[in-house]
Design an enzyme around this catalytic site. Structure first.
Site, PDB file in Angstrom:
ATOM      1  N   THR A 133       0.967  -1.219   0.016  1.00 12.18           N
ATOM      2  CA  THR A 133      -0.081   0.125   0.063  1.00 12.18           C
ATOM      3  C   THR A 133       0.801   1.353   0.068  1.00 12.18           C
ATOM      4  OG1 THR A 133      -1.575   1.264   1.424  1.00 12.18           O
ATOM      5  CG2 THR A 133      -0.051  -0.413   2.579  1.00 12.18           C
ATOM      6  N   ASP A 134       0.286   2.432  -0.420  1.00 14.86           N
ATOM      7  CA  ASP A 134       0.831   3.684  -0.508  1.00 14.86           C
ATOM      8  C   ASP A 134       1.052   4.349   1.143  1.00 14.86           C
ATOM      9  OD1 ASP A 134      -1.764   4.477  -0.231  1.00 14.86           O
ATOM     10  OD2 ASP A 134      -1.763   5.720  -1.635  1.00 14.86           O
ATOM     11  N   GLU A 135       0.275   3.561   2.073  1.00 10.00           N
ATOM     12  CA  GLU A 135      -0.035   4.171   3.464  1.00 10.00           C
ATOM     13  C   GLU A 135       1.721   4.007   4.052  1.00 10.00           C
ATOM     14  OE1 GLU A 135      -3.076   3.443   5.933  1.00 10.00           O
ATOM     15  OE2 GLU A 135      -4.492   3.465   4.201  1.00 10.00           O
ATOM     16  N   TYR A 159      -1.874  -0.451  11.085  1.00 13.53           N
ATOM     17  CA  TYR A 159      -1.944  -1.243   9.685  1.00 13.53           C
ATOM     18  C   TYR A 159      -0.656  -0.694   8.860  1.00 13.53           C
ATOM     19  CZ  TYR A 159      -3.193  -1.636   4.940  1.00 13.53           C
ATOM     20  OH  TYR A 159      -3.294  -1.889   3.466  1.00 13.53           O
ATOM     21  N   LYS A 163       2.275  -3.243   7.269  1.00 16.08           N
ATOM     22  CA  LYS A 163       2.458  -3.437   5.934  1.00 16.08           C
ATOM     23  C   LYS A 163       3.995  -3.076   5.500  1.00 16.08           C
ATOM     24  CE  LYS A 163       0.041  -4.633   3.002  1.00 16.08           C
ATOM     25  NZ  LYS A 163      -0.406  -6.061   2.513  1.00 16.08           N
ATOM     26  N   HIS A 294      -4.760  10.361  11.680  1.00 12.20           N
ATOM     27  CA  HIS A 294      -5.244  10.282  10.320  1.00 12.20           C
ATOM     28  C   HIS A 294      -4.497  11.070   9.413  1.00 12.20           C
ATOM     29  CE1 HIS A 294      -9.492  10.937   7.937  1.00 12.20           C
ATOM     30  NE2 HIS A 294      -8.465  10.174   7.372  1.00 12.20           N
TER      31      HIS A 294
HETATM   32  P1  NAD Z   1      -9.614  -7.016   2.305  1.00 10.19           P
HETATM   33  O1  NAD Z   1      -9.560  -6.983   3.779  1.00 10.19           O
HETATM   34  O2  NAD Z   1     -10.962  -7.161   1.651  1.00 10.19           O
HETATM   35  O3  NAD Z   1      -9.498  -8.821   2.003  1.00 10.19           O
HETATM   36  C1  NAD Z   1      -8.368  -9.595   2.947  1.00 10.19           C
HETATM   37  C2  NAD Z   1      -8.477 -10.991   2.538  1.00 10.19           C
HETATM   38  O4  NAD Z   1      -7.498 -11.733   3.269  1.00 10.19           O
HETATM   39  C3  NAD Z   1      -9.925 -11.609   3.126  1.00 10.19           C
HETATM   40  O5  NAD Z   1     -10.428 -12.380   2.233  1.00 10.19           O
HETATM   41  C4  NAD Z   1      -9.446 -12.251   4.358  1.00 10.19           C
HETATM   42  O6  NAD Z   1     -10.277 -13.389   4.564  1.00 10.19           O
HETATM   43  C5  NAD Z   1      -8.134 -12.770   4.029  1.00 10.19           C
HETATM   44  N1  NAD Z   1      -7.261 -13.007   4.824  1.00 10.19           N
HETATM   45  C6  NAD Z   1      -7.044 -12.261   6.204  1.00 10.19           C
HETATM   46  N2  NAD Z   1      -6.098 -12.667   7.161  1.00 10.19           N
HETATM   47  C7  NAD Z   1      -6.013 -13.909   6.553  1.00 10.19           C
HETATM   48  C8  NAD Z   1      -4.984 -15.051   6.945  1.00 10.19           C
HETATM   49  N3  NAD Z   1      -4.243 -14.909   8.025  1.00 10.19           N
HETATM   50  N4  NAD Z   1      -4.620 -16.022   6.024  1.00 10.19           N
HETATM   51  C9  NAD Z   1      -5.443 -16.051   5.041  1.00 10.19           C
HETATM   52  N5  NAD Z   1      -6.114 -15.181   4.693  1.00 10.19           N
HETATM   53  C10 NAD Z   1      -6.407 -14.059   5.439  1.00 10.19           C
HETATM   54  O7  NAD Z   1      -8.590  -6.590   1.722  1.00 10.19           O
HETATM   55  P2  NAD Z   1      -8.248  -5.843   0.377  1.00 10.19           P
HETATM   56  O8  NAD Z   1      -8.674  -4.435   0.481  1.00 10.19           O
HETATM   57  O9  NAD Z   1      -8.848  -6.843  -0.617  1.00 10.19           O
HETATM   58  O10 NAD Z   1      -6.637  -5.557   0.328  1.00 10.19           O
HETATM   59  C11 NAD Z   1      -5.915  -6.924  -0.353  1.00 10.19           C
HETATM   60  C12 NAD Z   1      -4.500  -6.299  -0.002  1.00 10.19           C
HETATM   61  O11 NAD Z   1      -4.183  -5.058  -0.982  1.00 10.19           O
HETATM   62  C13 NAD Z   1      -3.882  -6.039   1.372  1.00 10.19           C
HETATM   63  O12 NAD Z   1      -2.679  -6.622   1.294  1.00 10.19           O
HETATM   64  C14 NAD Z   1      -3.920  -4.621   1.457  1.00 10.19           C
HETATM   65  O13 NAD Z   1      -2.874  -4.150   2.391  1.00 10.19           O
HETATM   66  C15 NAD Z   1      -3.647  -4.132  -0.094  1.00 10.19           C
HETATM   67  N6  NAD Z   1      -3.840  -2.905  -0.638  1.00 10.19           N
HETATM   68  C16 NAD Z   1      -5.432  -2.576  -0.370  1.00 10.19           C
HETATM   69  C17 NAD Z   1      -5.819  -1.432  -0.992  1.00 10.19           C
HETATM   70  C18 NAD Z   1      -7.165  -0.876  -0.638  1.00 10.19           C
HETATM   71  O14 NAD Z   1      -7.578   0.092  -0.997  1.00 10.19           O
HETATM   72  N7  NAD Z   1      -8.220  -2.006  -0.359  1.00 10.19           N
HETATM   73  C19 NAD Z   1      -4.836  -0.518  -1.413  1.00 10.19           C
HETATM   74  C20 NAD Z   1      -3.612  -0.971  -1.731  1.00 10.19           C
HETATM   75  C21 NAD Z   1      -3.123  -2.273  -1.261  1.00 10.19           C
HETATM   76  O1  DAU Z   2      -4.127   3.868   0.446  1.00  4.94           O
HETATM   77  C1  DAU Z   2      -4.384   2.692   0.501  1.00  4.94           C
HETATM   78  C2  DAU Z   2      -5.304   2.235   1.574  1.00  4.94           C
HETATM   79  O2  DAU Z   2      -6.543   2.659   1.368  1.00  4.94           O
HETATM   80  C3  DAU Z   2      -5.040   0.713   1.647  1.00  4.94           C
HETATM   81  O3  DAU Z   2      -4.072   0.240   2.017  1.00  4.94           O
HETATM   82  C4  DAU Z   2      -6.150   0.133   2.794  1.00  4.94           C
HETATM   83  O4  DAU Z   2      -6.297  -1.112   3.024  1.00  4.94           O
HETATM   84  C5  DAU Z   2      -7.653   0.780   2.466  1.00  4.94           C
HETATM   85  O5  DAU Z   2      -8.577   0.553   3.689  1.00  4.94           O
HETATM   86  C6  DAU Z   2      -7.338   2.274   2.358  1.00  4.94           C
HETATM   87  O6  DAU Z   2      -7.342   3.119   3.567  1.00  4.94           O
HETATM   88  P1  DAU Z   2      -8.092   4.360   3.875  1.00  4.94           P
HETATM   89  O7  DAU Z   2      -7.830   4.565   5.575  1.00  4.94           O
HETATM   90  O8  DAU Z   2      -7.381   5.411   3.132  1.00  4.94           O
HETATM   91  O9  DAU Z   2      -9.567   3.913   3.384  1.00  4.94           O
HETATM   92  P2  DAU Z   2     -10.911   3.924   4.095  1.00  4.94           P
HETATM   93  O10 DAU Z   2     -11.972   3.634   3.162  1.00  4.94           O
HETATM   94  O11 DAU Z   2     -10.954   3.347   5.591  1.00  4.94           O
HETATM   95  O12 DAU Z   2     -10.846   5.690   4.373  1.00  4.94           O
HETATM   96  C7  DAU Z   2     -10.796   6.679   3.159  1.00  4.94           C
HETATM   97  C8  DAU Z   2     -10.980   8.073   3.768  1.00  4.94           C
HETATM   98  O13 DAU Z   2     -12.148   8.369   4.309  1.00  4.94           O
HETATM   99  C9  DAU Z   2     -10.008   8.263   4.981  1.00  4.94           C
HETATM  100  O14 DAU Z   2      -9.251   9.614   4.867  1.00  4.94           O
HETATM  101  C10 DAU Z   2     -10.799   8.165   6.176  1.00  4.94           C
HETATM  102  C11 DAU Z   2     -12.203   8.610   5.762  1.00  4.94           C
HETATM  103  N1  DAU Z   2     -13.332   7.978   5.999  1.00  4.94           N
HETATM  104  C12 DAU Z   2     -13.542   6.605   6.373  1.00  4.94           C
HETATM  105  C13 DAU Z   2     -14.342   6.011   6.726  1.00  4.94           C
HETATM  106  C14 DAU Z   2     -14.701   4.699   6.910  1.00  4.94           C
HETATM  107  C15 DAU Z   2     -14.566   8.745   6.780  1.00  4.94           C
HETATM  108  O15 DAU Z   2     -14.383  10.054   6.622  1.00  4.94           O
HETATM  109  N2  DAU Z   2     -15.629   8.390   7.146  1.00  4.94           N
HETATM  110  C16 DAU Z   2     -15.631   6.846   7.388  1.00  4.94           C
HETATM  111  O16 DAU Z   2     -16.573   6.415   7.950  1.00  4.94           O
END
Ligand code: NAD
Ligand code: DAU
Length: 355
Positions: A133-135, A159, A163, A294
């Site tokens: 992730t970019d975080e 988180y 990562k 945040h």
């Molecule tokens: P998600 O939370 O939707 O899905 C995670 C999946 O991993 C689920 O199916 C869960 O059951 C499985 N899992 C969790 N713990 C596990 C374990 N111990 N063993 C096996 N399976 C397990 O996550 P996502 O949003 O699809 O993110 C997927 C990947 O991409 C993550 O590594 C996250 O850090 C990265 N990522 C997410 C975003 C985003 O915006 N969602 C952006 C950049 C990178």
């Molecule tokens: O940047 C990549 C990341 O993006 C991934 O690595 C994470 O897995 C993914 O969850 C996401 O993280 P964020 O914290 O940016 O996503 P989230 O959807 O939780 O929140 C997006 C923005 O919205 C953040 O600034 C917090 C804000 N927010 C979120 C929720 C859930 C609100 O204002 N209200 C809310 O209820």
């Protein structure tokens, strides 16, 4: 030929696996623990498909991992499995350290043992792609340049720290043990199959049920949004053409404040699912107590993947967001299977005590 995907029932993993199984004949093995974040309905389209295998298990289980590698002999691992929600990492960080750090370590060890036994072309072709992730780069001020691959790591949430740790471990397994790894660091994804705890699906779900749309703090935090299928196409590109040991930043050049995203969602809901009373969904926008620690702004400089690997996103934010809202409207059964039980408890815990 087979690829091993971890976390393939989650949001991004499922989009990746569904497209893979639809467009190729190659076996895809999905190893997933099925945490709260995995909706079993997501994978129903693959039931009975000969090139799809599901393994229910935990990436922290070394014995299981060894069996999976031996049984399926993958040519590549695409590692999505993680605890992924920042707010949950604040209320319960332990699971993040366990899965994201220990789980990645166990997976690397299993991959390493397997890789050490490979010879010739199979060894040459093997890849371990770590999805990150970019975080990990921390937060940006308004005028700062976007994150590039050499931006120093400065993770701020549990988180992000977990990562970042996993990225470092992956890097070390390449440098020390020669494992052929690739790492991708992507910005915020949105699209079908995203669990409605994250900003976009939560706002759609609450908007459709007439509940408040909880914006943290002033809502002027900036995220760089990418449609999930574009993230998946970038991962396929890196898997195919990425240089070993390199990291690639992935993003869509779509920086938006949270308020702008929520207002855009309200307009789409007004158009596609108008309220019977004729009022705009924007009346539901409610500012609530901010998330601790945040991050103010994320932005990705994707020049490296665009120039070196010739990848480009296909969707604009506007086309992707419309598709996303329409998907949730068309898949209310998917939403209803996960918005009871544990989900209700999380919503109470996260939102009830916010002013
Ligand atoms: P998600 O939370 O939707 O899905 C995670 C999946 O991993 C689920 O199916 C869960 O059951 C499985 N899992 C969790 N713990 C596990 C374990 N111990 N063993 C096996 N399976 C397990 O996550 P996502 O949003 O699809 O993110 C997927 C990947 O991409 C993550 O590594 C996250 O850090 C990265 N990522 C997410 C975003 C985003 O915006 N969602 C952006 C950049 C990178
Ligand atoms: O940047 C990549 C990341 O993006 C991934 O690595 C994470 O897995 C993914 O969850 C996401 O993280 P964020 O914290 O940016 O996503 P989230 O959807 O939780 O929140 C997006 C923005 O919205 C953040 O600034 C917090 C804000 N927010 C979120 C929720 C859930 C609100 O204002 N209200 C809310 O209820």
């Amino acid at each position: 030929m087979a690829i091993l995907v971890t976390g393939g029932t989650g949001f991004i993993g499922s989009n990746f696996v569904l497209t893979w199984a639809k467009n190729t004949d190659e076996q895809v093995i999905n190893l997933d623990k099925l945490t709260y974040a995995a909706n079993p309905l997501t994978m129903v389209p693959l039931e009975g498909k000969p090139n799809y295998t599901f393994v229910h298990g935990d990436i922290c289980d070394a014995a299981l991992l060894q069996k999976v590698f031996a049984a399926h002999h993958p040519r590549a691992v695409v590692h999505f499995a993680a605890e992924s929600h920042v707010d949950r990492s604040i209320t319960g960080p332990e699971a993040f350290l366990r899965t994201n750090i220990t789980g990645t370590y166990e997976l690397l060890q299993a991959a390493r043992t397997f890789y050490d036994g490979l010879k010739g072309d199979e060894r040459e072709a093997f890849r371990f792609l770590h999805v990150s992730t970019d975080e990990v780069y921390g937060t940006l001020a308004p005028a700062d340049p976007a994150f590039h691959e050499n931006t120093p790591y400065a993770p701020n949430s549990p988180y992000a720290a977990s990562k970042a740790a996993s990225d470092h471990i992956v890097r070390a397994w390449h440098h020390t043990f020669g494992l052929p790894v690739l790492t991708t660091n992507c910005s915020n994804n949105y699209g079908p199959n995203q669990f409605p705890e994250k900003l976009i699906p939560l706002m759609i779900h609450n908007g459709l049920s007439g509940r408040p749309l909880p914006v943290y703090g002033d809502g002027l935090q900036v995220r760089d949004w990418l449609f999930v299928e574009d993230h998946c196409s970038a991962i396929r590109t890196v898997l195919e053409k990425g240089r070993l040991g390199e990291t690639y930043n992935i993003g869509g050049c779509n920086q938006r404040t949270n308020m702008d995203v929520v207002k855009a969602l309200c307009s789409l809901l007004d158009e596609l699912a108008p309220d019977t009373n004729g009022e705009s969904h924007s009346r539901l926008i409610t500012h609530v107590t901010d998330r601790p620690g945040h991050d103010r702004r994320y932005a990705i400089d994707a020049t490296k993947i665009e120039t070196e690997l010739e990848w480009k996103p296909a969707e604009t934010f506007e086309t992707g967001l419309r598709k996303t809202v329409q998907w949730y409207l068309d898949h209310q059964d998917w939403v209803h299977t996960i918005t009871s039980g544990e989900y209700k408890r999380w919503i109470e815990q996260n939102y009830e005590n916010r002013a």
